[in-house]
Design an enzyme around this catalytic site. Structure first.
Site, PDB file in Angstrom:
ATOM      1  N   HIS A 101       0.918  -1.137   0.071  1.00 50.47           N
ATOM      2  CA  HIS A 101       0.072   0.268   0.019  1.00 50.47           C
ATOM      3  C   HIS A 101       0.752   1.388   0.034  1.00 50.47           C
ATOM      4  CE1 HIS A 101      -3.093   2.733   0.899  1.00 50.47           C
ATOM      5  NE2 HIS A 101      -4.124   1.692   0.715  1.00 50.47           N
TER       6      HIS A 101
ATOM      7  N   ASP B 246      -7.661  -5.461   0.579  1.00 49.64           N
ATOM      8  CA  ASP B 246      -8.194  -6.482  -0.511  1.00 49.64           C
ATOM      9  C   ASP B 246      -7.819  -7.860  -0.209  1.00 49.64           C
ATOM     10  OD1 ASP B 246      -9.739  -4.745  -2.096  1.00 49.64           O
ATOM     11  OD2 ASP B 246      -7.914  -4.136  -2.960  1.00 49.64           O
TER      12      ASP B 246
HETATM   13  N1  CMC Z   1       4.070  -7.860  -3.981  1.00 50.29           N
HETATM   14  C1  CMC Z   1       5.420  -7.768  -4.017  1.00 50.29           C
HETATM   15  N2  CMC Z   1       6.073  -6.635  -3.939  1.00 50.29           N
HETATM   16  C2  CMC Z   1       5.268  -5.436  -3.958  1.00 50.29           C
HETATM   17  C3  CMC Z   1       4.056  -5.471  -3.775  1.00 50.29           C
HETATM   18  C4  CMC Z   1       3.396  -6.618  -3.808  1.00 50.29           C
HETATM   19  N3  CMC Z   1       1.939  -6.588  -3.763  1.00 50.29           N
HETATM   20  N4  CMC Z   1       3.722  -4.173  -3.750  1.00 50.29           N
HETATM   21  C5  CMC Z   1       4.658  -3.516  -3.872  1.00 50.29           C
HETATM   22  N5  CMC Z   1       5.631  -4.147  -4.010  1.00 50.29           N
HETATM   23  C6  CMC Z   1       7.247  -3.843  -4.058  1.00 50.29           C
HETATM   24  C7  CMC Z   1       7.718  -3.546  -5.537  1.00 50.29           C
HETATM   25  O1  CMC Z   1       7.783  -4.484  -6.269  1.00 50.29           O
HETATM   26  C8  CMC Z   1       8.719  -2.539  -5.257  1.00 50.29           C
HETATM   27  O2  CMC Z   1       9.630  -3.005  -5.146  1.00 50.29           O
HETATM   28  P1  CMC Z   1      11.327  -2.462  -5.579  1.00 50.29           P
HETATM   29  O3  CMC Z   1      11.351  -1.024  -4.884  1.00 50.29           O
HETATM   30  O4  CMC Z   1      12.281  -3.485  -5.107  1.00 50.29           O
HETATM   31  O5  CMC Z   1      11.008  -2.276  -7.056  1.00 50.29           O
HETATM   32  C9  CMC Z   1       8.246  -1.659  -4.102  1.00 50.29           C
HETATM   33  O6  CMC Z   1       7.514  -2.620  -3.270  1.00 50.29           O
HETATM   34  C10 CMC Z   1       7.337  -0.480  -4.361  1.00 50.29           C
HETATM   35  O7  CMC Z   1       6.200  -0.932  -4.898  1.00 50.29           O
HETATM   36  P2  CMC Z   1       5.383   0.001  -5.841  1.00 50.29           P
HETATM   37  O8  CMC Z   1       4.410  -0.883  -7.027  1.00 50.29           O
HETATM   38  O9  CMC Z   1       6.147   1.304  -6.556  1.00 50.29           O
HETATM   39  O10 CMC Z   1       4.510   0.738  -4.806  1.00 50.29           O
HETATM   40  P3  CMC Z   1       3.086   1.873  -4.860  1.00 50.29           P
HETATM   41  O11 CMC Z   1       3.112   2.471  -3.833  1.00 50.29           O
HETATM   42  O12 CMC Z   1       3.481   2.463  -6.400  1.00 50.29           O
HETATM   43  O13 CMC Z   1       2.020   0.789  -5.046  1.00 50.29           O
HETATM   44  C11 CMC Z   1       0.298  -0.855  -5.000  1.00 50.29           C
HETATM   45  C12 CMC Z   1       1.225   0.177  -4.136  1.00 50.29           C
HETATM   46  C13 CMC Z   1      -0.787  -0.913  -3.785  1.00 50.29           C
HETATM   47  C14 CMC Z   1      -0.475  -0.491  -6.068  1.00 50.29           C
HETATM   48  C15 CMC Z   1       1.151  -2.044  -4.867  1.00 50.29           C
HETATM   49  O14 CMC Z   1       1.561  -2.343  -3.423  1.00 50.29           O
HETATM   50  C16 CMC Z   1       0.459  -3.178  -5.480  1.00 50.29           C
HETATM   51  O15 CMC Z   1       0.707  -3.185  -6.896  1.00 50.29           O
HETATM   52  N6  CMC Z   1      -0.115  -4.108  -4.862  1.00 50.29           N
HETATM   53  C17 CMC Z   1      -0.644  -5.257  -5.184  1.00 50.29           C
HETATM   54  C18 CMC Z   1      -2.300  -4.658  -5.825  1.00 50.29           C
HETATM   55  C19 CMC Z   1      -3.048  -4.577  -4.780  1.00 50.29           C
HETATM   56  O16 CMC Z   1      -3.199  -5.441  -3.852  1.00 50.29           O
HETATM   57  N7  CMC Z   1      -3.784  -3.400  -4.857  1.00 50.29           N
HETATM   58  C20 CMC Z   1      -4.816  -3.142  -3.767  1.00 50.29           C
HETATM   59  C21 CMC Z   1      -4.389  -1.781  -3.031  1.00 50.29           C
HETATM   60  S1  CMC Z   1      -5.173  -1.371  -1.394  1.00 50.29           S
HETATM   61  C22 CMC Z   1      -6.609  -1.215  -1.766  1.00 50.29           C
HETATM   62  C23 CMC Z   1      -7.192  -0.161  -2.950  1.00 50.29           C
HETATM   63  O17 CMC Z   1      -6.649   0.841  -3.274  1.00 50.29           O
HETATM   64  O18 CMC Z   1      -8.161  -0.421  -3.668  1.00 50.29           O
END
Ligand code: CMC
Length: 397
Positions: free
Chosen positions: A274, A328
């Site tokens: 998140h 989620d």
């Molecule tokens: N699994 C594995 N690694 C992850 C995950 C994950 N779910 N989420 C983030 N990371 C890692 C990512 O690979 C990156 O690593 P590195 O710095 O080594 O490249 C680091 O953490 C930062 O990730 P990011 O994608 O740049 O983080 P963000 O803040 O842009 O994205 C997020 C937040 C929620 C989109 C992301 O965590 C994600 O894609 N999660 C999976 C989808 C998910 O569960 N979404 C629901 C979000 S909560 C409810 C809602 O908003 O609806």
């Protein structure tokens, strides 16, 4: 209501800030609706802790709190509930339109289209008229669940069933969806799920709602825009993908190898991570408890053990990066036990989040300035025009 003197930004002499992909850490508005402490794992709506609201409040009471700023007194709550109950029905024209949607289409697309269609019936762009604003709030809160349930029956080849006036908001939705009156425990747990999903500050769909609101368009366009944004798998669409992932993992013993492979191939674990939280999302903790309450009464879902095994494995591997279960991760297990089809998990999220979107719509109108960020141009500076027969192939572009 909309005061041009209450602008939030300073148009002149702005300091230049570098590019922040995803606007991480960039404040783009002021808001008094929702407060998150992502380090402590705390979430409050209008100052009230989420756990207290989920335990004590109802979804409609929480909606009132979010949109109007304070908890209603008993008479105000009764009036609000009554108004919502009176506007649950949707026009036969909307239902007929939905009958033309492909049955194979995703329910989020059906919801986005039907939410937008409400603007054809009610839009008068009278957003500075408090009565228009109040009526729009009532209609959207009342009709969105009816439209979600209607598409479910329509795509099965049935006629939608009418809302039942003797049933409260959540019980009525489950009734319209499953054609059975839910038992009180299921209805209450569903209502608590709606409270948990109702608001979460400036997430992507709420930002989308505020951007759309900032153009002074009508509230049905605001909600349709937010529904479209919520649908994506990085946002609300993740709840559906979590269950797909758990089914793919299949059994708790496979959790470790699934995680190993995901980390190796840089695949995201759905329902984890998140932008705001560095600890487990407080809503995930409450939803896990709700799932356990349902399992204790109606029998355990074997995917729950898979989810717990994955969470345990992930703790040591992803926890150090601040990646923990988000809202989620456990919600799908609750919805599954309530008999809700998987592709309706995100529309159910939308039913609830309409409350937050509407709260932000009102807040945006109270101090509006159109959103119009800047960009860093990376294209060609200046090019010389060529006649068509002088141009080489562009296929490589
Ligand atoms: N699994 C594995 N690694 C992850 C995950 C994950 N779910 N989420 C983030 N990371 C890692 C990512 O690979 C990156 O690593 P590195 O710095 O080594 O490249 C680091 O953490 C930062 O990730 P990011 O994608 O740049 O983080 P963000 O803040 O842009 O994205 C997020 C937040 C929620 C989109 C992301 O965590 C994600 O894609 N999660 C999976 C989808 C998910 O569960 N979404 C629901 C979000 S909560 C409810 C809602 O908003 O609806």
């Amino acid at each position: 209501m909309i005061s041009q003197n209450q602008k939030l930004g300073q148009p002149q002499n702005l300091p230049s800030i570098g590019l922040r992909p995803g606007l991480e850490g960039v404040p783009v508005t002021q808001s008094a609706i929702c407060d998150i402490d992502g380090t402590k794992g705390e979430l409050r709506y209008r100052g009230y802790p989420i756990a207290e609201l989920a335990a004590q409040s109802s979804f409609l009471e929480t909606t009132y709190l979010l949109i109007w700023g304070d908890l209603p007194n008993p008479q105000e709550l009764r009036d609000f509930e009554k108004e919502v109950q009176m506007h649950r029905r949707v026009s036969f024209r909307v239902r007929d339109m939905m009958k033309c949607f492909p049955a194979t289409g995703h329910p989020m697309d059906a919801l986005q289209s039907s939410a937008a269609s409400l603007g054809l019936f009610y839009s008068r762009r009278a957003i500075d008229n408090p009565k228009y604003v109040y009526d729009a709030v009532i209609r959207l809160i009342a009709k969105i669940p009816t439209m979600v349930a209607a598409f479910q029956l329509i795509r099965k080849g049935q006629d939608p069933i009418q809302p039942r006036d003797d049933l409260a908001y959540s019980a009525n939705f489950l009734y319209m969806l499953t054609e059975r009156e839910p038992d009180p425990l299921s209805a209450r747990i569903f209502d608590r799920c709606l409270i948990l999903h109702a608001e979460h500050s400036l997430n992507a769909s709420t930002f989308s709602a505020r951007v759309t609101a900032s153009t002074l368009t009508d509230p049905y366009a605001v909600i349709a825009s937010a529904v479209g944004t919520l649908a994506g798998p990085l946002h609300g669409g993740a709840n559906e993908d979590v269950i797909k992932m758990l089914e793919e993992i299949g059994s708790p013993e496979n959790a470790k190898s699934y995680l190993d492979n995901a980390i190796l191939t840089k695949k995201k674990i759905m329902g984890f991570g998140h932008r705001e939280y560095r600890v487990k999302d407080p809503r995930a903790t409450i939803l896990q408890g709700l799932a356990e309450e349902l399992f204790a009464r109606f029998g355990k879902d074997k995917m729950y053990d898979v989810a717990k095994a994955l969470e345990q494995e992930a703790e040591s591997r992803l926890g150090k990066k601040g990646i923990y279960p988000n809202v989620d991760f456990y919600s799908g297990l609750v919805y599954r036990k309530l008999g809700i089809p998987r592709d309706l998990y995100t529309p159910v999220f939308a039913i609830s989040r309409v409350a937050g979107w509407l709260a932000h719509w009102r807040e945006q109108l109270g101090a509006n300035r159109i959103f119009r960020p800047s960009q860093i141009y990376t294209g060609e500076k200046s090019r010389k025009w060529k006649q068509a027969d002088e141009r080489s192939s562009t296929k490589s572009n």
